[in-house]
Scaffold this motif. Structure first.
Motif, PDB file in Angstrom:
ATOM      1  N   GLN A  26       0.826  -1.205   0.000  1.00 52.98           N
ATOM      2  CA  GLN A  26       0.000   0.000   0.000  1.00 52.98           C
ATOM      3  C   GLN A  26       0.865   1.262   0.000  1.00 52.98           C
ATOM      4  N   ILE A  27       1.963   1.212   0.768  1.00 56.85           N
ATOM      5  CA  ILE A  27       2.887   2.355   0.800  1.00 56.85           C
ATOM      6  C   ILE A  27       3.472   2.591  -0.591  1.00 56.85           C
ATOM      7  N   ALA A  28       3.913   1.507  -1.249  1.00 63.97           N
ATOM      8  CA  ALA A  28       4.492   1.631  -2.589  1.00 63.97           C
ATOM      9  C   ALA A  28       3.465   2.164  -3.582  1.00 63.97           C
ATOM     10  N   SER A  29       2.218   1.699  -3.477  1.00 62.83           N
ATOM     11  CA  SER A  29       1.166   2.162  -4.375  1.00 62.83           C
ATOM     12  C   SER A  29       0.871   3.646  -4.169  1.00 62.83           C
ATOM     13  N   THR A  30       0.835   4.084  -2.897  1.00 65.69           N
ATOM     14  CA  THR A  30       0.571   5.494  -2.589  1.00 65.69           C
ATOM     15  C   THR A  30       1.683   6.382  -3.129  1.00 65.69           C
ATOM     16  N   ILE A  31       2.932   5.959  -2.931  1.00 70.68           N
ATOM     17  CA  ILE A  31       4.079   6.750  -3.405  1.00 70.68           C
ATOM     18  C   ILE A  31       4.097   6.813  -4.933  1.00 70.68           C
ATOM     19  N   SER A  32       3.838   5.676  -5.582  1.00 72.29           N
ATOM     20  CA  SER A  32       3.833   5.652  -7.049  1.00 72.29           C
ATOM     21  C   SER A  32       2.734   6.548  -7.606  1.00 72.29           C
TER      22      SER A  32
ATOM     23  N   HIS B 104      16.522   4.190  -9.738  1.00 71.86           N
ATOM     24  CA  HIS B 104      15.931   3.979  -8.420  1.00 71.86           C
ATOM     25  C   HIS B 104      15.787   5.330  -7.729  1.00 71.86           C
ATOM     26  N   VAL B 105      14.678   5.526  -7.052  1.00 70.50           N
ATOM     27  CA  VAL B 105      14.455   6.757  -6.304  1.00 70.50           C
ATOM     28  C   VAL B 105      14.420   6.417  -4.820  1.00 70.50           C
TER      29      VAL B 105
ATOM     30  N   SER C 122      12.903   6.056 -16.443  1.00 69.40           N
ATOM     31  CA  SER C 122      11.802   5.386 -15.748  1.00 69.40           C
ATOM     32  C   SER C 122      12.208   5.210 -14.294  1.00 69.40           C
ATOM     33  N   TYR C 123      11.221   5.227 -13.393  1.00 68.65           N
ATOM     34  CA  TYR C 123      11.503   5.232 -11.959  1.00 68.65           C
ATOM     35  C   TYR C 123      10.928   3.994 -11.274  1.00 68.65           C
TER      36      TYR C 123
ATOM     37  N   ASN D 158      12.111   0.711   1.988  1.00 71.21           N
ATOM     38  CA  ASN D 158      12.852  -0.076   2.977  1.00 71.21           C
ATOM     39  C   ASN D 158      13.890  -0.982   2.307  1.00 71.21           C
ATOM     40  N   GLY D 159      14.552  -0.419   1.306  1.00 69.12           N
ATOM     41  CA  GLY D 159      15.664  -1.111   0.668  1.00 69.12           C
ATOM     42  C   GLY D 159      15.316  -1.912  -0.569  1.00 69.12           C
ATOM     43  N   SER D 160      14.016  -2.132  -0.829  1.00 63.92           N
ATOM     44  CA  SER D 160      13.610  -2.944  -1.976  1.00 63.92           C
ATOM     45  C   SER D 160      12.922  -2.080  -3.027  1.00 63.92           C
ATOM     46  N   PRO D 161      13.282  -2.239  -4.313  1.00 58.31           N
ATOM     47  CA  PRO D 161      12.632  -1.440  -5.364  1.00 58.31           C
ATOM     48  C   PRO D 161      11.207  -1.919  -5.606  1.00 58.31           C
ATOM     49  N   GLN D 162      10.260  -0.994  -5.567  1.00 61.19           N
ATOM     50  CA  GLN D 162       8.858  -1.310  -5.781  1.00 61.19           C
ATOM     51  C   GLN D 162       8.218  -0.194  -6.592  1.00 61.19           C
ATOM     52  N   GLY D 163       7.115  -0.536  -7.255  1.00 58.30           N
ATOM     53  CA  GLY D 163       6.396   0.446  -8.047  1.00 58.30           C
ATOM     54  C   GLY D 163       7.134   0.778  -9.328  1.00 58.30           C
ATOM     55  N   SER D 164       6.426   1.444 -10.225  1.00 52.62           N
ATOM     56  CA  SER D 164       7.027   1.849 -11.493  1.00 52.62           C
ATOM     57  C   SER D 164       6.310   3.086 -12.007  1.00 52.62           C
ATOM     58  N   VAL D 165       7.082   4.080 -12.404  1.00 52.68           N
ATOM     59  CA  VAL D 165       6.530   5.317 -12.938  1.00 52.68           C
ATOM     60  C   VAL D 165       7.316   5.688 -14.194  1.00 52.68           C
ATOM     61  N   VAL D 166       6.600   5.932 -15.271  1.00 48.27           N
ATOM     62  CA  VAL D 166       7.213   6.443 -16.503  1.00 48.27           C
ATOM     63  C   VAL D 166       6.766   7.893 -16.633  1.00 48.27           C
ATOM     64  N   PRO D 167       7.663   8.860 -16.417  1.00 46.98           N
ATOM     65  CA  PRO D 167       7.260  10.272 -16.368  1.00 46.98           C
ATOM     66  C   PRO D 167       7.083  10.873 -17.752  1.00 46.98           C
TER      67      PRO D 167
END
Length: 654
Positions: free
Chosen positions: A173-179, A277-278, A403-404, A409-418
């Motif tokens: 949920q945190i990753a989804s909110t940030i993405s 990675h962000v 692409s982001y 917490n150390g693991s890459p999650q989510g994906s955003v193409v700006p």
């Protein structure tokens, strides 16, 4: 994951506290990070050489991937653990020393093994601690370990709030909110009026400048760009920091240089190379919203080489491209220029006796300045300034193929193409940003030439100044009459619409001249839609207003030094480590303020007292005897001192 929640007041002035004990969070696999300790191992050098020569015609991306797989496999097979090696060597040394007939050669050999294991353990924790200032001294494994734990605790994401205030605790949920938040930030709108670029700027790039900018990179230029990247910086998605490229450059030089040169020939950058990675760095002590974090981009080293080459070519020409009203990132210009000019104008406003023809200073705050820059606006700026088409294609490839994914917490999650925005952490971004803000500067200069936004003149013969820019920190200086207010409001609207920038009105403020009537203030605030009055805040990290007691205003410097020196991880430092920290960090903390202003003697003594106590005391609450005076400690090492700074003399020198 456990969490606590306060309930409502019910029949008491105490709030009940409910604690929810959840299952431990699912451990996710961490991305690969090249261990800098491996640079010293001949096995790794042989492995890299073998992988690199296995398929000579493959791309560097493919070979990097093969290297990563081989290093992971080798590490698992070796099962190397410096902590276990230390324990094993200690036991062996104990047995060797306890033997009936000790063998000096065996004891010496085991001692060397133990020294090497200690060194490996120290390097491991230093790499994870991200400490940059400590390169030599006693082994400070305990300090590095404590710093690593503190950094992980501060950067841990356990809760996030969305725009409506709803809390999320699960990592998905945190990753989804940030993405979702950054997808909204990085998505552009189509309503852009780029005519303002033509109005504000004029072609200025010479043919000679373009020839220098678009030449094909040489092998020496590529090598210099690579070795200008710090070896200790965090790696990008491929997991390899610049230290890997530095250590094995003799092996990988030909292929990396070939790929870099192909970009400058074909003007095409692989999107895989520009994956980013962000990491989210907290801006406040207890962040809860995504806006409370600063996004820092971690780019692959191969992309950084390209960006470094472009920036190193552009830097010598910046003084011709960027107006004198901007001082950020331009060689030969300093942040102190903006600070001193601004303080001169603010002092003029404080002593001004004008009641009719009043003046004002407006400090504006750009919301997510880098993230909102529109790509078509950037391209239009580059074209208007006269850059060569090939240079523009190179820059836009660097900007548009990104692409982001976000490190949660150390693991890459989510994906955003700006579809808009510049990356904080990209070597190229600061220079592109100041080229874009030159449009705002140009609009202000045009308004001053037309007489619709007249600047402030602090004395006879001095120039009129109507704006100063330092990256995204902007100050406007003008009269309070309706003409100036309307011109400034119109400039900001046109710039926002064209660039995608957004003025944060809640964080902006106006400082009026001291005798300005209240009705004029109300009219100006209504016209500019800024309610806050300035004078008590900070500009570029220093106070805007000085009274008679400068010591009280600058007391925050002493507090910051004391807070840093009282950090709990400091107690793990050896004397050598404390000496380096005092010289490199604590003594440098007031340097910025001292570079601009003469600090009161009493404040300098207070800073000296904090440094003295840090040097002699082992704990903040336990004072020890200062066996040597500070005057002797400030002497050069060859004269019996430790080379510490004499604060007041250092202030005079600056």
């Amino acid at each position: 994951m456990s969490k606590c929640e306060y309930l409502r007041f019910e029949g008491s002035d105490h709030r009940p506290l409910v604690t929810y004990f959840g299952a431990p969070p699912l451990k996710r696999s961490k991305p690969f990070r090249f261990d800098r300790r491996l640079r010293e191992k001949e096995e790794i050098r042989a492995l890299v050489k073998e992988v690199w020569e296995l398929a000579r015609q493959d791309s560097v991306l493919y070979k990097i991937s093969r290297c990563r797989q081989s290093i992971i496999k080798w590490t698992k097979e070796q099962n190397s653990n410096s902590a276990k090696a230390i324990k094993k060597a200690q036991q062996a040394l104990e047995s060797a020393l306890s033997a009936d007939i000790p063998d000096p050669s065996l004891i010496g050999s085991i001692t060397q093994e133990l020294e090497a294991a200690y060194r490996q353990e120290e390097l491991f924790w230093k790499q994870w601690s991200r400490v940059q200032w400590l390169n030599s001294g006693d082994r400070n494994k305990g300090y590095f370990h404590a710093t690593t734990r503190t950094r992980r605790m501060l950067n841990n994401l356990s809760v996030i709030e969305d725009g409506s205030g709803q809390e999320f605790h699960e990592e998905e949920q945190i990753a989804s909110t940030i993405s979702s938040y950054f997808q909204n930030i990085f998505t552009t709108s189509n309503n852009s009026d780029l005519q303002v670029v033509q109005e504000a700027l004029s072609p200025i790039i010479s043919s000679h400048c373009n020839e220098e900018l678009i030449k094909i990179s040489s092998l020496l230029e590529i090598k210099e760009a690579l070795f200008s990247i710090s070896a200790d910086k965090a790696p990008g998605p491929d997991g390899f920091s610049a230290s890997f490229f530095h250590a094995y450059w003799d092996i990988i030089e030909a292929d990396v240089s070939r790929d870099i040169r192909s970009f400058f020939v074909d003007s095409c950058l692989s999107p895989r190379l520009n994956e980013t990675h962000v990491t989210l760095i907290p801006k406040i002590s207890a962040p809860r919203k995504v806006s409370d974090y600063r996004p820092i981009a971690l780019c692959n080293v191969q992309y950084k080489i390209v960006a470094k080459i472009l920036t190193r070519r552009l830097q010598p020409w910046l003084s011709e491209l960027i107006s004198l009203h901007q001082s950020a990132f331009v060689p030969g210009r300093a942040i102190a220029d903006n600070v001193l000019i601004t303080h001169e104008i603010l002092h003029f406003l404080r002593v001004s006796g004008a009641k009719k023809y009043c003046s004002m200073a407006i400090k504006t705050d750009m919301s997510k300045a880098y993230d909102r820059i529109k790509w078509n606006f950037l391209q239009e700026v580059l074209m208007r300034l006269g850059f060569h088409d090939k240079w523009i294609r190179w820059v836009m490839q660097c900007v548009c193929t990104v692409s982001y994914s976000f490190l949660i917490n150390g693991s890459p999650q989510g994906s955003v193409v700006p579809s808009r925005g510049l990356r904080q952490g990209d070597p190229l971004s600061p220079y592109l940003f100041i080229l874009c803000t030159e449009v705002l500067s140009g609009l202000c200069r045009k308004a001053q030439e037309k007489g619709v936004m007249v600047g402030i003149r602090v004395a006879r013969g001095s120039p009129q100044v109507n704006h100063l820019l330092f990256a995204d920190d902007t100050m406007f200086f003008c009269k309070t009459n309706p003409t100036c207010c309307g011109a400034l409001s119109n400039i900001l609207k046109k710039y926002e619409l064209a660039s995608g920038q957004s003025i944060n009105l809640a964080k902006s403020a106006i400082t009026f001249s001291s005798k300005t009537p209240q009705d004029i203030k109300r009219r100006v605030k209504l016209s500019l839609r800024i309610d806050n009055e300035g004078g008590i805040g900070k500009y570029l990290g220093l106070p805007e207003h000085f009274g008679r007691r400068k010591r009280d205003i600058f007391s925050s410097i002493v507090d910051r030094i004391r807070q840093r020196s009282h950090s709990w991880s400091i107690r793990f430092l050896s004397s050598a480590g404390k000496q380096i920290l005092l010289k490199a960090v604590l003594s440098s903390m007031p340097s910025y303020a001292m570079m601009c202003f003469k600090l009161p003697a009493s404040l300098c003594k207070q800073i000296q007292s904090v440094l003295t106590r840090f040097w002699w005391d082992s704990k903040p609450d336990k004072r020890k005897m200062a066996w040597v005076s500070w005057d002797k400690l400030t002497l050069p090492i060859n004269e019996g001192g430790l080379g510490f700074r004499e604060i007041e003399e250092f202030n005079d020198a600056l």
